[in-house]
Every structure is written in structure tokens, then in C-alpha cells.
Design an enzyme around this catalytic site. Structure first.
Site, PDB file in Angstrom:
ATOM      1  N   ARG A 161       0.755  -1.273  -0.111  1.00 30.86           N
ATOM      2  CA  ARG A 161      -0.164   0.012  -0.224  1.00 30.86           C
ATOM      3  C   ARG A 161       0.720   1.171  -0.031  1.00 30.86           C
ATOM      4  O   ARG A 161       0.835   1.817  -0.474  1.00 30.86           O
ATOM      5  CB  ARG A 161      -1.679  -0.235   1.431  1.00 30.86           C
ATOM      6  N   ASP A 190       1.119  -7.298  -2.978  1.00 30.97           N
ATOM      7  CA  ASP A 190      -1.183  -6.934  -3.042  1.00 30.97           C
ATOM      8  C   ASP A 190      -1.538  -5.910  -4.069  1.00 30.97           C
ATOM      9  O   ASP A 190      -1.467  -6.069  -4.817  1.00 30.97           O
ATOM     10  CB  ASP A 190      -1.486  -5.913  -0.887  1.00 30.97           C
ATOM     11  N   HIS A 278      -6.237 -10.558  -2.535  1.00 34.08           N
ATOM     12  CA  HIS A 278      -4.900  -9.690  -2.322  1.00 34.08           C
ATOM     13  C   HIS A 278      -4.314  -9.337  -3.693  1.00 34.08           C
ATOM     14  O   HIS A 278      -2.730  -9.274  -3.256  1.00 34.08           O
ATOM     15  CB  HIS A 278      -4.737  -9.056  -1.399  1.00 34.08           C
ATOM     16  N   GLU A 341      -9.231 -12.618   3.187  1.00 37.46           N
ATOM     17  CA  GLU A 341     -10.138 -11.781   2.479  1.00 37.46           C
ATOM     18  C   GLU A 341     -10.084 -12.450   0.384  1.00 37.46           C
ATOM     19  O   GLU A 341     -10.092 -11.143  -0.364  1.00 37.46           O
ATOM     20  CB  GLU A 341      -9.791 -10.447   2.157  1.00 37.46           C
ATOM     21  N   TYR A 434      -3.054  -4.906  15.778  1.00 36.17           N
ATOM     22  CA  TYR A 434      -2.869  -3.869  13.987  1.00 36.17           C
ATOM     23  C   TYR A 434      -2.104  -2.643  14.562  1.00 36.17           C
ATOM     24  O   TYR A 434      -3.172  -1.584  14.753  1.00 36.17           O
ATOM     25  CB  TYR A 434      -4.482  -3.977  13.364  1.00 36.17           C
ATOM     26  N   PHE A 435      -0.837  -2.222  14.945  1.00 34.12           N
ATOM     27  CA  PHE A 435      -0.510  -1.117  15.346  1.00 34.12           C
ATOM     28  C   PHE A 435      -1.044   0.198  14.577  1.00 34.12           C
ATOM     29  O   PHE A 435      -0.830   1.270  14.120  1.00 34.12           O
ATOM     30  CB  PHE A 435       0.412  -1.180  15.500  1.00 34.12           C
ATOM     31  N   ASP A 436      -1.829   0.180  12.786  1.00 27.80           N
ATOM     32  CA  ASP A 436      -1.290   1.159  12.443  1.00 27.80           C
ATOM     33  C   ASP A 436      -3.435   1.627  12.617  1.00 27.80           C
ATOM     34  O   ASP A 436      -3.837   2.255  11.867  1.00 27.80           O
ATOM     35  CB  ASP A 436      -1.669   0.718  10.547  1.00 27.80           C
ATOM     36  N   TRP A 475      -0.243  -3.023   8.421  1.00 28.07           N
ATOM     37  CA  TRP A 475      -0.953  -2.108   7.141  1.00 28.07           C
ATOM     38  C   TRP A 475      -0.674  -0.945   6.826  1.00 28.07           C
ATOM     39  O   TRP A 475      -1.229  -0.157   7.545  1.00 28.07           O
ATOM     40  CB  TRP A 475      -2.475  -2.491   7.484  1.00 28.07           C
TER      41      TRP A 475
HETATM   42  C1  ACM Z   1      -5.814  -8.685   6.554  1.00 30.63           C
HETATM   43  O1  ACM Z   1      -5.500  -8.018   7.404  1.00 30.63           O
HETATM   44  N1  ACM Z   1      -6.495  -8.921   5.584  1.00 30.63           N
HETATM   45  C2  ACM Z   1      -4.990 -10.223   6.912  1.00 30.63           C
END
Ligand code: ACM
Ligand code: ZN
Length: 753
Positions: A161, A190, A278, A341, A434-436, A475
């Protein structure tokens, strides 16, 4: 006599100052501090037991920045750092004994020696310069025994990203090593970019590594107007025929450099190539490998891209080629194949995919993905590789040899399934790892306190061994430069590191927070940007009726708040320091910033507007009582939602989606408040959402902004309300609260008319 007492007091004071408190993070298993110091000087020798420890010895020399004097040697000196093997110590463990005349480090192998060095590093001053005086090099005498709780102490970083350069990665690895973290998971591919050279398919990087601005870039640019940390790194743009493209990638030589750098720091690098979803950066180059020869975004879910066709042997060959090349490049025995996903809508319609389902006797598209996973896993196994996948891989069945990375807190059944199947697991639950995602006022505490929940209660001691460890994820949709990446990671990363390393019974959040205070100066010295706790009491849009008092506070220890009312960033001078609630009587822009040890955190901004009271609606004008409610099995509310008839409800209902995917909810109706005044509305649900009152937008949440608040001034009586929630995850609890001026919180359910 007085003079002697004075001198003795002074000496005592001095020795107290010199008797440095050991503030090592992660907290060592056992640490006994003794009196006195070892002083490293230019005569100090570092004695290693054999050639294999030369790299650790030289690493220590480089760290000390005394390379004119200190050297690695096999000859003992009076004043030495001795590395000796003690094969009885656990893997990665070490014993460190600091005495006045020498330092002894025992370990069963290289990792243990390395971690002992990191503990020494944390006891040395934060800034060691070439030519620092030897008195700067005092290490307190102590006996320290240490070894990790988990073998997997990981950090993930998404390069797709937004991309991070080789030198940024090296810095990050160095910061991980300081806190004894040992796995670096590189999310290399991705939808938004392919970031690793594949010799067999050069188009993947030639075209797939560069893109026109993504929707995340647009959002970053928008937010950057008020928050410089969201500026996209200008170094990551290239010019192609007069047009700007964002991107970058690692050549295979770069990757080798990363791996060498990481292995010198005892960090294993795990590559991820996310398949078969992805996968747009690849499918855009090879659209013939999708079901209908066309890549792009999905229809039922525009956030997901069209995956590879699992009925097409060429797709299998392509993916195998890529994974084999990756497997040869990365020495890790692990290879991460993503699997999260995946949009199945094309597979449902594709004759080739359906034929595989029929031929192999599969029940559905999830099992089709499992069939794919298992084929890939078998091929990789032959090459000595072990597959990791996101928790979706267990849904349709997976072999015992695969490792599951559990990220969806709201799918605890994935853990049960993996347990039953005997899969190894790595835990990286979105909330709080998830630190973002937004840090909030207690982000770090949430990470620390999750520790006791890592091993589910129903696991036996034997089953607990399946949990290899924990990992934080970054992320990068909204991490458009390395400073913002660090800002989101630190100091949470230290909470993760401690809970991954130290045994649960010695973990203590207050003790951790007190040791953490000495690390901020180390962050500054290393150039690590970090977040202070958020300022509470300020939000983007605030309103008032006649006048208001704004109370600001922060839980950040030792931080002061500065503010301005003129739209400019606050000056860090006494006259702008916040001390008492701020009286507001006019429309203003309030800006506030927390400052700690001279470090300024981000500037928070509120537009504060005087608002006319919103008149109530007459009960005769109301078409129905309660709320009208719609629920959709799609993450976004369809534009033509009004064509479907709603259900009338008197309390909020949150259904479970039938397919386990994100869904969306909408409620429209009336509320009644019993007092004139200002109301603060809070929505407690991750995802995108908005609330309007009398058709005015009051609350708007985006995925990464977390829980937002809004305010409105209401006349006692009936008001119209609209609430919309998108990307609602299975298991979500929806909470909407109204807080009046009396600070009493009311649930929306108490107000529905
Ligand atoms: C993820 O956050 N899609 C693994
Ligand atoms: Zn297909």
C-alpha cells in the site's frame, strides 16, 4: 564536621545518581543488581569462544563506537567481556554477569549472546559517539538470567500500500532487535503494488510496482492538510512519460541485503506473497489468469479484487513459479501465502472453477480455496518449506503442517478449528495488534493487557505449545512515510515485545510504564518517531449553545499540553500552556499539542462553532414510531437500499451476517430527549459509519480513525436520526450513546421514540 557531612551527602547523592536503575525492556526473567560498576574502556577486550561468535563480538564493538581501542580478541585482558558457551541454557536465553572487573556472558548459541548484548545496550547511555569518554561506559554490576516466553516475536510490515526503502527497513530491524524481536514478516504483494523482483516474470515489478494514486493516497493527501505525518513520501514517486507514479520494489540483491542485515540481528525474514486474492498487482499484468480474463475490483465488494482462477492450470503454474523463486531467495523455512479476504463471486460463476469443485467433490468455493492451498502447500513442502496463511486458510480445511496466523478476533472459531486440526498458530488479533489502527488513549495498555488472553483458557498446557507466539502488524494504507509508520508502531511495539518475551507472571503494566520512561530518550537518539497518548477533550467538530468550557487532558506521564485559538499551531511557550478549562464564547479553531521531554506530538484540531438550537419535531409530523432498520449482506449499503422494505424496531438489532463477511446496517427513525442542551454522540463500532440528527451530519467514522464523536444542540422533544454502519464485522457490538451536559451517558435504545 559540617563540611564533611555535606561532602558525604553529596557523594551519596552522586552515587545514587550513578547507581542507574536497570530499565531493560523486555523485563528480564531474573535480575539481581549489585553494588558498583564495570567500566568499559579502551583496554577492554571482547573474548569470543570461537569464530562463529566473531560477528556478535564485532557487533558489540560497533555498538560501543570505541573501535580505536576495544577489540575482539581470543586473548584475555584484565578487563574483558567474556562470551562463553553454556549448552544447558535455553535456546535464545543468556546469563549476564557484570562484575567490577569483567562481564561474563553465557549462552547456548549466537542468539543468546546477541540478546545479552541488547541488554547491555539498554544499560549504556542513549548517545554513544565516536570518542565518548570511558566514564560514559559504566554498566551496573548485576546477575541476569533471561530467556523468551515465545519463539515467535514478530512484526509485520505491508510494503504494497505504501513502500519502505532498504535503509528504512534496516533501521526498523535494528529497532526490533533492540527489543529482542525475532521475526520480520514482509507483506510484499497486494492489490496496490508488487514489491519484489521475480526474475521469471519481470512485468510484476516493471509495471506492477508502480501505480497511479490509489484511493488511500487521495485520503492521505486530504488528511495531510491538517496532519503532516500523512504526507506521502515524495521519494517514492517516479515520472513515466510526464505522469507521476507511486511505487518501488526490492531487487533480489536488496532482499539478500535485508536478510543478511536481519540475520546479523537474529531476525528471521518471512516473505508473504498473498494468493489467490489480494493479487491485483499480478493479475493486472496477467489478466488471463483470472476467471474471465479481466482483473480489477470486485462487484459485491469494491474493496476486494478479482482473484486468480482456481480452475486454470496456468494460474497454478504461475503462482508456483513465483513462490518457488521466493522460496529460493528467502532462507526461512516459512513462506506466507496470505489467503485472506478472497472474493469468491467469480469462482461461483466460472465454469472452470466449478468443474474443479465438481471433479474433486468439493462443497463450495471455500473448499476450492482449500484445495488450492493444499496443492501449493504440498509443492512447497517438497522444497522444504512450511506454509503460513491468514486464518481464512483453516475454513475449508487445511493440512496439519500449515501454520495459521489468527487476525480476526471476531472469528474465535478459527482458533478452535486449528486446534482440533493440530495446526501451529501465531496470534496477531486485529484488536489490539494492528498498530496501523488508531492508538487512542490506551492503545499501549491494550496491547500489554492482551498478554493474559493470548493462550485461550480452554487450551491445555500441551495445546498451548501450538501457539508459537505473537506479532504486531503494520498495514500501510495510511502509513505513507516511515515517520508515520514509526509513530503508529512506537511505543506499542515495546508492549508487544515485553509480553512476547517476559514470562506472564512477571509482567506488570505499571512497572513496564515506569521502565518505558527512560526509553523515550533512546527513541529520540535513534531517530524513532513515536506517539504520545492522545489529548482527550478535543474532537474535530465541537459545538456550543451559549458558551462552553473545554477541558483538555492527557494520560501521558510528564507531558504538558499547549494550545492556540488563532488557527496556528500552538507555540511551546509558557503563555500557551494549558492549565485550566478554556472558555469559548465565539467560533474558533482550537489547536492543542502534547509535549514531553521536548518532543512535540501531533497537533489536534477542533473547529468549535456556536450552534443554534435544533428545534424539535412535532409528534404529528412523525410517520412512524421507533426505528426503521435495514441489514445487507454486503459491506456497503447499496445506493438503492430504499427499494427494500425496512423492519420497524424499538431497540437496535445487530444481526450476524449469513456468510461471515463484512456487512452493513442502516437505521432511520426518531429519538426523544428530555432537556434542552448540548449532546455528545459517540458510536462504538469499528468500521465506517455516520450519524445524522435532523439531517445534519454529526458523527463520521472511517476505518482507521476509530471511534469518533460529534455534538449537537437540541431542544427537548423529538428529533430525526439516521445511522449507517458499513464494514460491520461478524460478532460486532453496536453502541451509540448520547451524553448530555450533565455528563450522563444514555444508550440510543433509551431515547428511541
Ligand atoms: C488481513 O488483515 N487482511 C490479514
Ligand atoms: Zn475460475
Amino acid at each position: 564536621m559540617m563540611r564533611r557531612i555535606f561532602l558525604m551527602t553529596l557523594m551519596l547523592l552522586f552515587s545514587c545518581i550513578m547507581y542507574a536503575q536497570v530499565t531493560i525492556i523486555p523485563k528480564p526473567v531474573h535480575c539481581k543488581e549489585n553494588v558498583g560498576f564495570f567500566e568499559i574502556n579502551t583496554q577492554t577486550r571482547i573474548i569470543v569462544p570461537d569464530k562463529s561468535q566473531l560477528s556478535n563480538g564485532n557487533y558489540l564493538v560497533r555498538l560501543l563506537k570505541l573501535n580505536n581501542g576495544v577489540e575482539v580478541s581470543r586473548k584475555s585482558a584484565l578487563n574483558s567481556v567474556f562470551f562463553t558457551y553454556n549448552r544447558k541454557l535455553p535456546k535464545e536465553g543468556y546469563r549476564l554477569t557484570v562484575e567490577k572487573n569483567n562481564i561474563k556472558i553465557q549462552a547456548s548459541g549466537g542468539a543468546g549472546f546477541f540478546y545479552a548484548i541488547q541488554s547491555l545496550r539498554q544499560m549504556l547511555p542513549v548517545t554513544l559517539k565516536q570518542g565518548s569518554k570511558s566514564s560514559d561506559y559504566k554498566i551496573p554490576c548485576l546477575e541476569l538470567d533471561d530467556n523468551p516466553r515465545f519463539s515467535w516475536r514478530g512484526m509485520h510490515l505491508d510494503f504494497s500500500r505504501h513502500f519502505f526503502s532498504l535503509s528504512e527497513v534496516k533501521d526498523f530491524l535494528d529497532h526490533m532487535a533492540l527489543y529482542k524481536m525475532n521475526k520480520f514478516h514482509m507483506h510484499l504483494t497486494d492489490d496496490q503494488g508488487w514489491r519484489v523482483e521475480i526474475k521469471k516474470y519481470p512485468e510484476l515489478t516493471a509495471n506492477g510496482a508502480f501505480r497511479k494514486p490509489s484511493r488511500h493516497d487521495v485520503e492521505c493527501n486530504k488528511r495531510a492538510k491538517h496532519d503532516k505525518l500523512l504526507e506521502i513520501d515524495s521519494q517514492k514517486f517516479i515520472d513515466k512519460n510526464g505522469e507521476q507514479f507511486y511505487g518501488g520494489f526490492f531487487t533480489q540483491e536488496d532482499i539478500k541485503e535485508i536478510i543478511t542485515w536481519a540475520s546479523e540481528r537474529y531476525i528471521e525474514v518471512i516473505p508473504e506473497v498473498d494468493v489467490p486474492g489480494h493479487f491485483r498487482a499480478a493479475m493486472d499484468q496477467y489478466p488471463n489468469l483470472t476467471c474471465f480474463g479481466k482483473s480489477g475490483q470486485g462487484i459485491s465488494n469494491a474493496n476486494r479484487s478479482i482473484p486468480a482462477c482456481l480452475g486454470n492450470e496456468n494460474a497454478y503454474r504461475f503462482i508456483k513459479d513465483v513462490l518457488f523463486e521466493i522460496g529460493d531467495l528467502f532462507p526461512s523455512r516459512y513462506i506466507h501465502i496470505g489467503g485472506d479476504e478472497v472474493l469468491t463471486e467469480n469462482w461461483e460463476k466460472c465454469p472452470k472453477c466449478q468443474k474443479v469443485i465438481e471433479d474433486k467433490g468439493l462443497n463450495n468455493e471455500h473448499e476450492l480455496q482449500s484445495y488450492f492451498n493444499q496443492r501449493i502447500e504440498k509443492d512447497l513442502k517438497k522444497r522444504g518449506k512450511k506454509v503460513i496463511g491468514w486464518d481464512e486458510i483453516v475454513l475449508g480445511g487445511i493440512s496439519k503442517g500449515a501454520t495459521m496466523m489468527w487476525w480476526r478476533n471476531w472469528h474465535p472459531e478459527a482458533v478452535k478449528k486449528a486446534l482440533k486440526n493440530g495446526n501451529e498458530m501465531i496470534f496477531t488479533p486485529l484488536n489490539p495488534y494492528y498498530f496501523d489502527y488508531v492508538n487512542g488513549a490506551d492503545g499501549m495498555e491494550k496491547v500489554y493487557n492482551y498478554s493474559s488472553k493470548i493462550i485461550p483458557e480452554y487450551f491445555s498446557d500441551e495445546q498451548a505449545k501450538l501457539v508459537k507466539g505473537i506479532q504486531g502488524c503494520l498495514w500501510s494504507e495510511y502509513l505513507p512515510n516511515v515517520k508515520r509508520m514509526q509513530y503508529m508502531a512506537f511505543p506499542r511495539l515495546l508492549a508487544l515485545a515485553e509480553t512476547a518475551w517476559s514470562p506472564l507472571n512477571i509482567q506488570n503494566i505499571n512497572d513496564f510504564k515506569s521502565r518505558l520512561q527512560s526509553h523515550y530518550a533512546r527513541f529520540d537518539a535513534l531517530g524513532i518517531n513515536y506517539a504520545l497518548k492522545k489529548i482527550e477533550g478535543i474532537q474535530q467538530n465541537m459545538v456550543f449553545a451559549d458558551s462552553m468550557l473545554v477541558t483538555l487532558k492527557t494520560k501521558e506521564e510528564g507531558a504538558k499540553i499547549y494550545y492556540s485559538l488563532n488557527g496556528l499551531d500552538p507555540l511551546i511557550v509558557d503563555s500557551c500552556q494549558y492549565s485550566v478549562p478554556i472558555k469559548i464564547g465565539d467560533n474558533v479553531t482550537l489547536k492543542a499539542v502534547a509535549v514531553k521531554n521536548g518532543k512535540k506530538d501531533k497537533v489536534y484540531r477542533a473547529s468549535i462553532l456556536k450552534q443554534e438550537i435544533q428545534e424539535a419535531i412535532s409528534s404529528e409530523a412523525i410517520a412512524f414510531k421507533g426505528l426503521n432498520y435495514w441489514s445487507f449482506n454486503t459491506p456497503l449499503v447499496p445506493d438503492d437500499y430504499w427499494l427494500t422494505s425496512p423492519e420497524n424496531i424499538s431497540k437496535i438489532i445487530v444481526p450476524e451476517p449469513t456468510d461471515g463477511n463484512d456487512h452493513s446496517l442502516m437505521y432511520k427513525g426518531y429519538i426523544q430527549v428530555d432537556k434542552d442542551g448540548l449532546y455528545t454522540i459517540t458510536t462504538g463500532l469499528r468500521g465506517e459509519s455516520y450519524v445524522t440528527v435532523d439531517d445534519c451530519l454529526i458523527v463520521k467514522n472511517t476505518l482507521t480513525d476509530g471511534v469518533n464523536k460529534g455534538q449537537v444542540v437540541l431542544r427537548a422533544g423529538i428529533h430525526k436520526i439516521d445511522m449507517c454502519f458499513e464494514h460491520v464485522k461478524s460478532g460486532s457490538k453496536l453502541k451509540v450513546t448520547f451524553e448530555g451536559e450533565d455528563k450522563k451517558k444514555l444508550s440510543i435504545n433509551d431515547l428511541i421514540y
